[in-house]
Design a protein around this motif. Structure first.
Motif, PDB file in Angstrom:
ATOM      1  N   SER A 231      12.528  -5.099  -5.267  1.00  0.00           N
ATOM      2  CA  SER A 231      12.386  -4.187  -4.131  1.00  0.00           C
ATOM      3  C   SER A 231      11.374  -4.747  -3.134  1.00  0.00           C
ATOM      4  N   ALA A 232      11.607  -4.447  -1.857  1.00  0.00           N
ATOM      5  CA  ALA A 232      10.692  -4.846  -0.787  1.00  0.00           C
ATOM      6  C   ALA A 232       9.915  -3.622  -0.344  1.00  0.00           C
ATOM      7  N   LEU A 233       8.602  -3.660  -0.522  1.00  0.00           N
ATOM      8  CA  LEU A 233       7.766  -2.503  -0.226  1.00  0.00           C
ATOM      9  C   LEU A 233       6.739  -2.847   0.854  1.00  0.00           C
ATOM     10  N   PRO A 234       6.497  -1.922   1.786  1.00  0.00           N
ATOM     11  CA  PRO A 234       5.476  -2.167   2.811  1.00  0.00           C
ATOM     12  C   PRO A 234       4.082  -2.197   2.197  1.00  0.00           C
ATOM     13  N   GLY A 235       3.153  -2.782   2.916  1.00  0.00           N
ATOM     14  CA  GLY A 235       1.787  -2.909   2.414  1.00  0.00           C
ATOM     15  C   GLY A 235       1.061  -1.578   2.316  1.00  0.00           C
ATOM     16  N   ARG A 236       1.332  -0.691   3.268  1.00  0.00           N
ATOM     17  CA  ARG A 236       0.658   0.611   3.274  1.00  0.00           C
ATOM     18  C   ARG A 236       1.295   1.552   2.264  1.00  0.00           C
ATOM     19  N   ARG A 237       0.456   2.344   1.613  1.00  0.00           N
ATOM     20  CA  ARG A 237       0.928   3.270   0.578  1.00  0.00           C
ATOM     21  C   ARG A 237       1.385   4.577   1.240  1.00  0.00           C
ATOM     22  N   PHE A 243       8.604   6.556  -2.343  1.00  0.00           N
ATOM     23  CA  PHE A 243       9.975   6.945  -2.653  1.00  0.00           C
ATOM     24  C   PHE A 243      10.835   5.732  -2.957  1.00  0.00           C
ATOM     25  N   TRP A 244      10.730   4.664  -2.123  1.00  0.00           N
ATOM     26  CA  TRP A 244      11.573   3.492  -2.321  1.00  0.00           C
ATOM     27  C   TRP A 244      11.239   2.798  -3.636  1.00  0.00           C
ATOM     28  N   ASN A 245       9.965   2.742  -3.984  1.00  0.00           N
ATOM     29  CA  ASN A 245       9.560   2.139  -5.253  1.00  0.00           C
ATOM     30  C   ASN A 245      10.126   2.937  -6.415  1.00  0.00           C
ATOM     31  N   TRP A 246      10.033   4.283  -6.322  1.00  0.00           N
ATOM     32  CA  TRP A 246      10.575   5.145  -7.381  1.00  0.00           C
ATOM     33  C   TRP A 246      12.085   4.956  -7.509  1.00  0.00           C
TER      34      TRP A 246
END
Length: 292
Positions: A231-237, A243-246
């Motif tokens: 998965s590609a996740l942005p740096g900011r939490r 949601f995308w990580n989950w």
């Protein structure tokens, strides 16, 4: 000066299909995203071709491949046959590592389930996982609307720069070091043409069909190949990142796959961070092949 396109052309499932094969070593098949073309994998392929035979092809209507006939709806079953014919035409008999970006994760999973003897490993690069696949509009009507919209776009005579600009926005900030003059030529040639919007709209309209087909395959066809979800996740939490990580972690659990988030990254990290994508693909694929 007229540039010769990279790669070669094969008659695959009755369509003139553009194929690019580079390198040496075990076969690695890269499947581009919705709206993706062979050049989106250029920088990634460059990093992998010393140790892998990297195979790319343009699905119907994308890149330099012929489009589907009017009324034909993209399907996983058809794409499985297309990949079969492609590998046969190239003389590839050993199992391939198949990596699908975004929507192409559906094709990667479909091929791994439908042709398990031909797949050594499957890798989903920020793939599409729909928990409740719904087809709100009948497939035939969706397909006709896609063609009608493409006709309208052509009639409006939008500037060639519209598609090129859209690609630049989607892949911003682009690859390290930018694009070469040859890459810029082909990006303009493909994205500034009339066939590309039709192919994108037709495949987008088939998204519900592809998901429904894959759901049916999941009921009867196991996924025996080692599988990785990236998965590609942005740096900011942010809530979007959480949601995308989950969702992607759930996707991995559903497939019985390994899961690796890339932080920070954007959806087109295969373009923006090809070294990261290459490292993940190579490490997992090498381990999967060694374990066969």
């Amino acid at each position: 000066m007229q540039l010769q396109p990279p790669g070669a052309f094969f008659n695959i499932c009755g369509l003139r299909t553009h194929v690019v094969v580079e390198g040496q070593g075990p076969p690695l098949l890269l499947l581009a995203a919705l709206g993706g073309n062979w050049f989106d994998f250029d920088h990634l392929a460059e990093l992998l071709r010393d140790r892998w035979t990297v195979i790319r092809y343009d699905r119907p209507g994308y890149g330099l491949s012929d489009p589907l006939p009017p009324g034909q709806i993209p399907s996983i079953d058809d794409e499985n046959r297309r990949i079969d014919e492609l590998l046969d035409a190239l003389g590839v008999t050993e199992p391939v590592v198949v990596a699908g970006h975004s929507l192409a994760s559906l094709y990667a999973e479909g091929f791994a389930r439908g042709r398990p003897e031909r797949v050594a490993a499957a890798i989903m690069l920020d793939g599409s996982y729909v928990m409740l696949p719904l087809q709100m509009v009948p497939p035939g009507l969706s397909n006709r609307l896609a063609h009608l919209t493409a006709h309208l776009i052509k009639a409006l005579r939008l500037p060639r720069s519209a598609g090129i600009r859209g690609h630049a926005i989607a892949t911003s900030p682009g690859p390290p070091g930018g694009y070469t003059a040859e890459q810029r030529h082909w990006i303009a040639e493909v994205l500034g043409g009339n066939r590309y919007p039709r192919a994108l709209l037709v495949e987008q309209a088939a998204f519900g069909v592809l998901n429904s087909e894959l759901v049916a395959m999941r009921r009867t066809m196991p996924l025996p190949a080692p599988t990785l979800v990236v998965s590609a996740l942005p740096g900011r939490r942010t809530p979007v990142r959480l949601f995308w990580n989950w969702k992607q972690a759930r996707y991995a659990r559903f497939l019985g796959a390994d899961y690796t988030p890339v932080v920070p990254a954007r959806h087109f990290f295969i373009v923006q961070q090809p070294d990261v994508a290459a490292g993940l693909i190579e490490d997992f694929a090498a381990r999967a092949i060694a374990g066969r």
